[in-house]
Design a protein around this motif. Structure first.
Motif, PDB file in Angstrom:
ATOM      1  N   LEU A 116     -24.882  16.672 -33.321  1.00  0.00           N
ATOM      2  CA  LEU A 116     -24.185  17.948 -33.504  1.00  0.00           C
ATOM      3  C   LEU A 116     -23.295  17.918 -34.745  1.00  0.00           C
ATOM      4  O   LEU A 116     -23.255  18.888 -35.512  1.00  0.00           O
ATOM      5  CB  LEU A 116     -23.338  18.274 -32.276  1.00  0.00           C
ATOM      6  N   ASP A 117     -22.596  16.828 -34.943  1.00  0.00           N
ATOM      7  CA  ASP A 117     -21.727  16.714 -36.119  1.00  0.00           C
ATOM      8  C   ASP A 117     -22.537  16.743 -37.407  1.00  0.00           C
ATOM      9  O   ASP A 117     -22.183  17.411 -38.377  1.00  0.00           O
ATOM     10  CB  ASP A 117     -20.906  15.418 -36.045  1.00  0.00           C
ATOM     11  N   ASP A 118     -23.641  16.004 -37.394  1.00  0.00           N
ATOM     12  CA  ASP A 118     -24.505  15.986 -38.575  1.00  0.00           C
ATOM     13  C   ASP A 118     -24.983  17.393 -38.894  1.00  0.00           C
ATOM     14  O   ASP A 118     -24.958  17.825 -40.048  1.00  0.00           O
ATOM     15  CB  ASP A 118     -25.728  15.088 -38.322  1.00  0.00           C
ATOM     16  N   LEU A 119     -25.392  18.079 -37.851  1.00  0.00           N
ATOM     17  CA  LEU A 119     -25.907  19.428 -38.045  1.00  0.00           C
ATOM     18  C   LEU A 119     -24.802  20.347 -38.568  1.00  0.00           C
ATOM     19  O   LEU A 119     -25.015  21.144 -39.479  1.00  0.00           O
ATOM     20  CB  LEU A 119     -26.465  19.948 -36.717  1.00  0.00           C
ATOM     21  N   ARG A 120     -23.617  20.175 -38.019  1.00  0.00           N
ATOM     22  CA  ARG A 120     -22.493  20.988 -38.468  1.00  0.00           C
ATOM     23  C   ARG A 120     -22.224  20.760 -39.963  1.00  0.00           C
ATOM     24  O   ARG A 120     -22.083  21.708 -40.735  1.00  0.00           O
ATOM     25  CB  ARG A 120     -21.235  20.645 -37.668  1.00  0.00           C
ATOM     26  N   HIS A 121     -22.191  19.506 -40.355  1.00  0.00           N
ATOM     27  CA  HIS A 121     -21.960  19.193 -41.768  1.00  0.00           C
ATOM     28  C   HIS A 121     -23.027  19.848 -42.630  1.00  0.00           C
ATOM     29  O   HIS A 121     -22.734  20.444 -43.660  1.00  0.00           O
ATOM     30  CB  HIS A 121     -21.975  17.679 -41.982  1.00  0.00           C
ATOM     31  N   PHE A 122     -24.239  19.695 -42.183  1.00  0.00           N
ATOM     32  CA  PHE A 122     -25.360  20.271 -42.937  1.00  0.00           C
ATOM     33  C   PHE A 122     -25.180  21.777 -43.105  1.00  0.00           C
ATOM     34  O   PHE A 122     -25.242  22.292 -44.231  1.00  0.00           O
ATOM     35  CB  PHE A 122     -26.662  19.963 -42.194  1.00  0.00           C
ATOM     36  N   LEU A 123     -24.911  22.449 -42.012  1.00  0.00           N
ATOM     37  CA  LEU A 123     -24.807  23.908 -42.062  1.00  0.00           C
ATOM     38  C   LEU A 123     -23.598  24.344 -42.886  1.00  0.00           C
ATOM     39  O   LEU A 123     -23.675  25.306 -43.654  1.00  0.00           O
ATOM     40  CB  LEU A 123     -24.704  24.475 -40.643  1.00  0.00           C
ATOM     41  N   GLU A 124     -22.499  23.635 -42.743  1.00  0.00           N
ATOM     42  CA  GLU A 124     -21.298  24.020 -43.483  1.00  0.00           C
ATOM     43  C   GLU A 124     -21.468  23.789 -44.984  1.00  0.00           C
ATOM     44  O   GLU A 124     -21.024  24.589 -45.799  1.00  0.00           O
ATOM     45  CB  GLU A 124     -20.091  23.217 -42.970  1.00  0.00           C
ATOM     46  N   ARG A 125     -22.083  22.695 -45.303  1.00  0.00           N
ATOM     47  CA  ARG A 125     -22.285  22.376 -46.713  1.00  0.00           C
ATOM     48  C   ARG A 125     -23.252  23.332 -47.388  1.00  0.00           C
ATOM     49  O   ARG A 125     -22.972  23.897 -48.431  1.00  0.00           O
ATOM     50  CB  ARG A 125     -22.854  20.963 -46.850  1.00  0.00           C
ATOM     51  N   GLN A 126     -24.388  23.470 -46.765  1.00  0.00           N
ATOM     52  CA  GLN A 126     -25.475  24.190 -47.438  1.00  0.00           C
ATOM     53  C   GLN A 126     -25.324  25.705 -47.339  1.00  0.00           C
ATOM     54  O   GLN A 126     -25.943  26.424 -48.108  1.00  0.00           O
ATOM     55  CB  GLN A 126     -26.822  23.759 -46.867  1.00  0.00           C
ATOM     56  N   ARG A 127     -24.509  26.143 -46.366  1.00  0.00           N
ATOM     57  CA  ARG A 127     -24.321  27.587 -46.193  1.00  0.00           C
ATOM     58  C   ARG A 127     -25.653  28.326 -46.209  1.00  0.00           C
ATOM     59  O   ARG A 127     -25.871  29.258 -46.991  1.00  0.00           O
ATOM     60  CB  ARG A 127     -23.441  28.159 -47.302  1.00  0.00           C
ATOM     61  N   LEU A 128     -26.535  27.884 -45.348  1.00  0.00           N
ATOM     62  CA  LEU A 128     -27.855  28.508 -45.271  1.00  0.00           C
ATOM     63  C   LEU A 128     -27.725  29.957 -44.842  1.00  0.00           C
ATOM     64  O   LEU A 128     -26.788  30.329 -44.136  1.00  0.00           O
ATOM     65  CB  LEU A 128     -28.717  27.765 -44.259  1.00  0.00           C
ATOM     66  N   PHE A 129     -28.701  30.723 -45.252  1.00  0.00           N
ATOM     67  CA  PHE A 129     -28.753  32.102 -44.787  1.00  0.00           C
ATOM     68  C   PHE A 129     -28.962  32.131 -43.282  1.00  0.00           C
ATOM     69  O   PHE A 129     -28.384  32.946 -42.571  1.00  0.00           O
ATOM     70  CB  PHE A 129     -29.888  32.836 -45.496  1.00  0.00           C
ATOM     71  N   GLY A 130     -29.797  31.234 -42.824  1.00  0.00           N
ATOM     72  CA  GLY A 130     -30.054  31.167 -41.387  1.00  0.00           C
ATOM     73  C   GLY A 130     -30.902  29.961 -41.067  1.00  0.00           C
ATOM     74  O   GLY A 130     -31.444  29.318 -41.964  1.00  0.00           O
ATOM     75  N   VAL A 131     -30.989  29.667 -39.800  1.00  0.00           N
ATOM     76  CA  VAL A 131     -31.841  28.558 -39.391  1.00  0.00           C
ATOM     77  C   VAL A 131     -32.773  28.979 -38.263  1.00  0.00           C
ATOM     78  O   VAL A 131     -32.440  29.837 -37.452  1.00  0.00           O
ATOM     79  CB  VAL A 131     -31.033  27.334 -38.901  1.00  0.00           C
TER      80      VAL A 131
END
Lengths: 342, 342
Positions: free
Chosen positions: A110-125
């Motif tokens: 979950l933490d890894d995923l959070r970092h990924f999403l926060e960093r990359q600021r994807l439009f969506g997943v």
DNA sequence: GCCGTTTTGGAAACCGGTGTCAGCTATAGC
DNA sequence: GCTATAGCTGACACCGGTTTCCAAAACGGC
């Protein structure tokens, strides 16, 4: 003064004799724009072959034009089908697909995923099963403010965030087909614990037998983990039973291939001595011998629909039709099923 | 005044009591920096959990931290293996993988690819066969200034831009194995024209027969296109020959599965009546019956190596060992080969 | 102790877009 | 004819980094 590289919004603005902001408005289809101005700017854009810089847009909008595929699915073919469906939906749009495998087992997932999403600021997943079945992950996306659509074998969320198949019903129909053929002693190779798909398919199996009034001893259920080898081992146990089951439903095709292997190793002929039905309809189903009767899981269509949901409204032309949220799996009859004892 | 969201370089600079530039120097490991200053800044960075914003970096550096996988390969399993190898190499780095399928047939393929590369300003791309075999594509990358590494079945470029396997030699060894078993009438299911892998594998086939002094009539070569169905059709033609070949080398596993199908449809038993060798060692090879003797193509390792080449020097720690450029395929002996006539 | 050179740090511009807000036109209403 | 209003447009700040340029500080040689 010839500029090098690609034209920027400033070039367009200067040549069209308007401000950056106006060009920006044209790009973003702002409604408050004089038709004439728009035309003029659009002409310049076309002349220059101008394309907005995605990196600059990403910075200003605090949002990337990337769609993430988050998955921890062990089945390569399934992942490829999903990618294909996604890419189909994304084709011709400004979006690109980035693939992000996660480690289901890891405590830090979950933490890894959070970092990924926060960093990359994807439009969506797009969340693939089984990670899509984890409500914590969906909540994480909500918290961070990242759009998401979950894919799965049962409705776990509202239609805006979910694309599901009806595995339970599809399996029920498949197993009823076995019953119609006269089978009464039917084994189940179940999927791994913790996979919603495994549970739904098992429920469908039980539904069918229950409706037919056939008892289901615990011994006829063997656990697998969706791999070929686990299917083979599970089948060995089932085929050791006395009396032997006359049919086996396997919760996916790869395990079904393992079942075929096990049957063949002990000289059983399919479908004469053993009928088999799989699930997924991956290419392997058509390529094994005999061709496998299986349930076609429209995972590529689901992925396409999920991706369209994700980007709905972001594109110029609105997605006219509401994307469906429930997909029906269908029974594909090939050569691995026959009446028992014949 | 509590800021919302993630810390920026300004926060770090303010708290550490230095300028943005100094923080930037720390991040980029600039050598011109007082050791004490660096320590202090690094502490603040750790305290805040600061991570540089990739979008801002991408804009300023005119380069994204994305590695593209460009492919037009029809084989899902191969693509997955490559993705796996890439992701392994990219894991723990700041790079993400974006997948970009291209349409080999399309006349606009090069233009599309150019637009993609120019727009996204990828850090680099990994080119998968068969598109990797197109020199125009490599030239395009050069022109645009996009790093690239090509993967393929033969050395087409210098070691910095190429990771290759030795298909020709591997096939020669495989076919020599058939010859050793006593086969003299050996059919070839060739890959599609325009695939370098198809050509190399065919050359290896011819090498082996030539070395053994076995003539190769044109009729023993059937064309396929790497799909199951094409393998089936090709095998049907070969098995109609009189006398029938006693062994068939198929240029990939999927077509080999088709060959098995064709053999079984006409009641031939494998390996008694027909020996078969495939190429790739995809999961299907181990899952068909009988398990397929095949050539293991280390495509995932190749992809991993290719990705490491791509990002070499970009990471903090230099890649110490030079990544290899040539990978050896090995023969995997399973159950689909026996001496002829027994 | 003075001056030139090297190291270190900061101010400001820049990458290429978007958001805010004020100002300028038209048009309408009276 | 004058103002109220709505519709467009542009100046300017901002997103969060990097780069350029310059000044201050430290250092070393004489």
């Amino acid at each position: 003064m010839q500029k090098t590289g690609q034209p920027t919004i400033n070039d367009v603005a200067r040549i069209a004799g308007v401000s950056k902001k106006t060009v920006s408005r044209v790009i973003n289809h702002s409604p408050l724009l004089n038709e004439e101005t728009r035309k003029r700017v659009e002409e310049v854009i076309a002349d220059l072959g101008y394309i907005p810089n995605p990196q600059a847009r990403a910075l200003a909008l605090r949002r990337n034009f990337l769609i993430g595929l988050v998955h921890d699915n062990p089945n390569a073919q399934t992942v490829m089908n999903v990618q294909q469906g996604m890419l189909e939906a994304l084709h011709g749009t400004e979006f690109e697909m980035v693939v992000r495998p996660v480690d289901r087992g890891a405590a830090t997932m979950l933490d890894d995923l959070r970092h990924f999403l926060e960093r990359q600021r994807l439009f969506g997943v797009l969340l693939m099963p089984p990670v899509s079945e984890n409500d914590m992950v969906a909540k994480l996306c909500d918290d961070i403010g990242c759009r998401y659509v979950r894919m799965g074998s049962a409705q776990l969320d509202d239609a805006a965030h979910m694309v599901a198949s009806n595995d339970r019903e599809a399996v029920r129909i498949a197993v009823e087909y076995l019953v119609e053929q006269g089978h009464e002693r039917i084994g189940l190779v179940a999927g791994p614990h913790g996979f919603r798909s495994a549970r739904e398919r098992r429920l469908g199996f039980e539904d069918a037998l229950g409706a037919a009034g056939i008892a289901l001893p615990r011994s006829l259920i063997a656990d697998g983990n969706y791999t070929f080898e686990s299917g083979l081992i599970a089948a060995e146990r089932l085929l050791d039973l006395v009396p032997r089951p006359t049919a086996i439903f396997s919760s996916n095709d790869e395990m079904a291939a393992g079942v075929i292997h096990a049957a063949r190793q002990r000289g059983l002929e399919i479908p004469r001595d053993l009928s088999i039905i799989g699930f997924d309809d991956t290419p392997i189903a058509a390529h094994v011998w005999p061709p496998l009767t299986t349930v076609r899981w429209p995972i590529a269509s689901m992925a396409r629909s999920a991706a369209l949901k994700l980007i709905a409204g972001a594109e110029e032309e609105e997605v006219g039709v509401e994307e469906p949220s429930l997909f029906l799996s269908t029974l594909i009859r090939r050569g691995s099923v026959a009446a028992p004892g014949r």
